[in-house]
Design a protein around this motif. Sequence first.
Motif, PDB file in Angstrom:
ATOM      1  N   ARG A  69      38.060  -6.465 -26.856  1.00  0.00           N
ATOM      2  CA  ARG A  69      37.931  -5.356 -25.912  1.00  0.00           C
ATOM      3  C   ARG A  69      38.804  -5.663 -24.692  1.00  0.00           C
ATOM      4  O   ARG A  69      38.950  -6.807 -24.292  1.00  0.00           O
ATOM      5  N   ARG A  70      39.350  -4.604 -24.104  1.00  0.00           N
ATOM      6  CA  ARG A  70      40.153  -4.729 -22.897  1.00  0.00           C
ATOM      7  C   ARG A  70      39.334  -4.317 -21.680  1.00  0.00           C
ATOM      8  O   ARG A  70      38.613  -3.327 -21.724  1.00  0.00           O
ATOM      9  N   TYR A  71      39.495  -5.067 -20.602  1.00  0.00           N
ATOM     10  CA  TYR A  71      38.987  -4.642 -19.305  1.00  0.00           C
ATOM     11  C   TYR A  71      40.213  -4.395 -18.452  1.00  0.00           C
ATOM     12  O   TYR A  71      41.036  -5.304 -18.262  1.00  0.00           O
ATOM     13  N   THR A  72      40.389  -3.185 -17.955  1.00  0.00           N
ATOM     14  CA  THR A  72      41.669  -2.779 -17.387  1.00  0.00           C
ATOM     15  C   THR A  72      41.627  -2.463 -15.894  1.00  0.00           C
ATOM     16  O   THR A  72      42.557  -1.865 -15.367  1.00  0.00           O
ATOM     17  N   GLU A  77      42.266  -7.470 -14.884  1.00  0.00           N
ATOM     18  CA  GLU A  77      42.407  -7.293 -16.326  1.00  0.00           C
ATOM     19  C   GLU A  77      42.017  -8.571 -17.081  1.00  0.00           C
ATOM     20  O   GLU A  77      42.269  -9.681 -16.629  1.00  0.00           O
ATOM     21  N   ASP A 125      28.656  -2.392 -22.055  1.00  0.00           N
ATOM     22  CA  ASP A 125      29.705  -2.590 -21.061  1.00  0.00           C
ATOM     23  C   ASP A 125      29.537  -3.988 -20.474  1.00  0.00           C
ATOM     24  O   ASP A 125      28.892  -4.182 -19.445  1.00  0.00           O
ATOM     25  N   PRO A 127      31.584  -6.259 -18.946  1.00  0.00           N
ATOM     26  CA  PRO A 127      32.005  -6.578 -17.575  1.00  0.00           C
ATOM     27  C   PRO A 127      31.060  -6.040 -16.506  1.00  0.00           C
ATOM     28  O   PRO A 127      30.766  -6.731 -15.523  1.00  0.00           O
ATOM     29  N   THR A 128      30.580  -4.807 -16.681  1.00  0.00           N
ATOM     30  CA  THR A 128      29.668  -4.228 -15.689  1.00  0.00           C
ATOM     31  C   THR A 128      28.345  -4.982 -15.662  1.00  0.00           C
ATOM     32  O   THR A 128      27.798  -5.265 -14.585  1.00  0.00           O
ATOM     33  N   LEU A 292      37.004 -12.807 -16.007  1.00  0.00           N
ATOM     34  CA  LEU A 292      36.422 -11.798 -15.124  1.00  0.00           C
ATOM     35  C   LEU A 292      36.283 -12.371 -13.717  1.00  0.00           C
ATOM     36  O   LEU A 292      35.655 -13.416 -13.513  1.00  0.00           O
TER      37      LEU A 292
END
Length: 439
Positions: A69-72, A77, A125, A127-128, A292
């Motif tokens: 998965r990408r976190y953008t 990132e 989600d 990262p969140t 992160l």
Amino acid sequence: MLPDRPVAPPVSTRLSRRHLLAVSALATMAAPLAATARPASALGDDTAADDKAYQLAFTEMLDADRTVRRYTAPGREMLYRPRQLLTAPADAQRVAAWLRASGNPVTFGVGFAGVARLVFAAEADIPTLVTKLRDPRQWPGAPVPVVQPHHVLLGLGNIMGNPGGPPRTLAALPPPDPARLAEGAGVTVGICDTGICRQAGSRHPQWLGGAYLPEVDDEDPLYVHTDVLAPQGGHGTFVAGVVRQAAPGVRLDPETALAPTGVGDESMLVAALSRLSAEVSVVNLSLGGFTLDDRPSVPLANALAAMPQTAVVAAAGNAGVDRPVWPAALDRVLAVGAVETGAAGAVVPTDYSGRGPWVDACALGRRDSTYVEGRLPLPGRPTRLFQRYATWAGTSFATAHVAGRLAALMSAGGLSADAARLALLASPRWHPDYGVLVS
């Protein structure tokens, strides 16, 4: 694992400042930087188009990978594994309870390197959730738990990790210089990468033959199908050749930490590190990734802290920014950036290298080395055909050169791995953001 060989006698690691400065000069014993550079004209007139096509192919491959998965978010990132969260074992139960109370059922997966793994029942989600779990307001009167995503690591380049351009064909390498065969003798370098080509020793007898013990679980699968190379198939074989050119007498222990696509993660790297032979004293990590909020990777920090007798050399990344790349930015890891020769023949920073005060050393990023056989199709570009040799650029290959020179310092000065690391770093920094220049 490696075959039995005589064990070198122990050496003292207590060195004076004068001794450190003296042996640090050995880091420049290799050929001058300009001598190994390939002029841009030798790479053809379509370099930019090929690089763009290679980046497109890699991006499409990542998009199709359901395990990434990408976190953008701009400036934050990163890549991570879906439906997984890592936490300190002491925090695991209360983190799991918090997640379940917030509507995210989790179970306990297999932990590694001093972290527990929580597995989500459905897509989440990550990262969140990690950001919320790190917020002290969620834990009134209690310490904030140690939590992070399960980060994806890649063979380094300028799109979140892959080399920005493809390898390019090369006729052959000259044989090793007989006068340099003692450099690195008695030292074993572990290479955690895509593995190594099954026939690397027989296809490159002068450079890789007899340098390592072939094992099935170290093999790089190389191909997507038939003779079509994966985006980073052969990366580990190329790295191995760069290490041996920097120290022709060194032995190698290749281990698989990345798929031939160039994709791996923290648990894969930890597993590769655990398989290294006890004889390994220098570890080459031509891989890494962002995390992160730029926090250190907990499992990688734990795994490398358990290897105090080794010197770890890792790539600073090819994103052309000063964000720390892990594991390179960890304490005691020697982070390596890349330089190049400019139009006037002077050594200059590259536009792609990771940079900053956390970078310890730098070397030429473009290298010629041992490679594999196969075809590399690029979208809208001619297919590249390889016959065992290639030229390639990136901090991956600057790192491999520095790892080899570190081994050469050990053998030439009778030094331990950590003493050699300190000796190399005793030289003045060539540039505040690129560290010591290693030729």
